[in-house]
Design a protein around this motif. Structure first.
Motif, PDB file in Angstrom:
ATOM      1  N   LEU A   1      15.589  97.756  80.969  1.00  0.00           N
ATOM      2  CA  LEU A   1      14.307  98.455  80.992  1.00  0.00           C
ATOM      3  C   LEU A   1      13.294  97.582  81.736  1.00  0.00           C
ATOM      4  N   ILE A   2      12.612  98.167  82.717  1.00  0.00           N
ATOM      5  CA  ILE A   2      11.575  97.450  83.456  1.00  0.00           C
ATOM      6  C   ILE A   2      10.213  97.852  82.900  1.00  0.00           C
TER       7      ILE A   2
ATOM      8  N   THR B   1      11.903 102.807  83.620  1.00  0.00           N
ATOM      9  CA  THR B   1      10.795 101.987  84.105  1.00  0.00           C
ATOM     10  C   THR B   1       9.507 102.552  83.522  1.00  0.00           C
ATOM     11  N   VAL B   2       8.718 101.728  82.851  1.00  0.00           N
ATOM     12  CA  VAL B   2       7.463 102.176  82.244  1.00  0.00           C
ATOM     13  C   VAL B   2       6.341 101.239  82.669  1.00  0.00           C
ATOM     14  N   ASN B   3       5.102 101.749  82.574  1.00  0.00           N
ATOM     15  CA  ASN B   3       3.968 100.973  83.080  1.00  0.00           C
ATOM     16  C   ASN B   3       2.959 100.580  81.997  1.00  0.00           C
TER      17      ASN B   3
ATOM     18  N   LYS C   1      12.998 102.139  71.695  1.00  0.00           N
ATOM     19  CA  LYS C   1      13.589 102.885  70.574  1.00  0.00           C
ATOM     20  C   LYS C   1      14.561 103.953  71.050  1.00  0.00           C
ATOM     21  N   ILE C   2      14.257 104.543  72.208  1.00  0.00           N
ATOM     22  CA  ILE C   2      15.079 105.655  72.694  1.00  0.00           C
ATOM     23  C   ILE C   2      16.321 105.178  73.435  1.00  0.00           C
ATOM     24  N   CYS C   3      16.141 104.318  74.446  1.00  0.00           N
ATOM     25  CA  CYS C   3      17.291 103.949  75.296  1.00  0.00           C
ATOM     26  C   CYS C   3      17.994 102.670  74.850  1.00  0.00           C
TER      27      CYS C   3
ATOM     28  N   ILE D   1      15.169  93.481  78.894  1.00  0.00           N
ATOM     29  CA  ILE D   1      13.895  93.970  79.415  1.00  0.00           C
ATOM     30  C   ILE D   1      13.377  92.987  80.457  1.00  0.00           C
ATOM     31  N   LEU D   2      12.979  93.526  81.621  1.00  0.00           N
ATOM     32  CA  LEU D   2      12.282  92.736  82.624  1.00  0.00           C
ATOM     33  C   LEU D   2      10.796  93.026  82.416  1.00  0.00           C
ATOM     34  N   LEU D   3      10.068  92.038  81.939  1.00  0.00           N
ATOM     35  CA  LEU D   3       8.733  92.262  81.386  1.00  0.00           C
ATOM     36  C   LEU D   3       7.650  91.463  82.103  1.00  0.00           C
TER      37      LEU D   3
END
Length: 231
Positions: free
Chosen positions: A5-6, A32-34, A44-46, A51-53
């Motif tokens: 997850l990004i 990918t989320v912002n 929670k979902i995927c 995580i690339l944070l």
């Protein structure tokens, strides 16, 4: 495959991270989320493995998400990718268990090294029911060079036996030029897979074997070994 997850609010950086990620085998992008709130929902979902944070967000800091992950006892690892060079931030990040800290701007080589190190560690831990000190050192002490050439008898190394070592070598030679797994060697010479794996990893350190990850359609990847050819 390792799900990633990004979490990055800069569209350009997100695009670069996605492009780099596609070039590293064994990883797949699950989202990918912002924002940090969207990140919590996505976690929670995927259920990502990694995580690339980023650190800087309008509504908080990436370390807030990292703290939340640890508080919620979520089994997920984090690599921070940020322009934040503040010592306190770096220290806090490692205190909360990040596996790496990449400072922007970074080159693809460093990005790939970080992911490969994570993948190898994760796969090694999954393949073993218990972990030896040598395995831990391999991933914690990255710069540690173990001199193997001066060891005449493997029995000098704690936990190893010269007779078993020789049996493993015989089992390897029985395989000819074929690639093989620790399970195949174990069945061939009558030892456990974990024992065979320890000796095969040692032989890789001796540069007598080469190892590569084989990814199937289902299940976790397997280490496939082969005799190293003289150059």
């Amino acid at each position: 495959m390792i799900k990633v997850l990004i979490v990055e609010d800069d569209p350009m950086v997100s695009m670069i991270n996605e492009r780099f990620l596609k070039k590293v085998e064994g990883f797949e992008l699950c989202g990918t989320v912002n924002s940090l709130e969207k990140a919590k929902e996505s976690v929670k979902i995927c259920k990502p493995d990694l995580i690339l944070l980023d650190i800087f967000f309008p509504q908080g800091k990436g370390t807030d998400l990292l703290r939340w992950i640890r508080t919620e006892n979520i089994k997920c690892d984090v690599i921070l990718i940020t322009a934040d060079r503040n010592t306190d931030t770096v220290e806090e990040a490692f205190r909360y268990g990040v596996v790496d800290y990449l400072v922007k701007p970074f080159v693809f080589k460093r990005f790939k090294e970080s992911l490969i190190q994570f993948k190898n560690r994760k796969c090694s831990f999954e393949d073993n029911d218990s972990i030896e000190q040598e395995t831990i050192d391999k991933y914690i002490l990255k710069d540690k060079n173990i001199e193997l050439e001066n060891i005449d008898d493997i029995s000098d190394i704690k936990g190893f036996n010269q007779r078993t070592y020789e049996k493993v070598l015989d089992g390897i030679h029985d395989m000819g030029d074929n690639n093989f797994t620790a399970q195949q060697i174990a069945e061939n010479i009558g030892v456990s897979r974990i024992t065979a794996r320890r000796y095969l990893d040692y032989l890789e350190k001796e540069k007598k074997l080469e190892v590569e990850m084989e990814y199937g359609k289902v299940g976790r990847p397997k280490n496939k070994y082969k005799l190293r050819t003289e150059e």
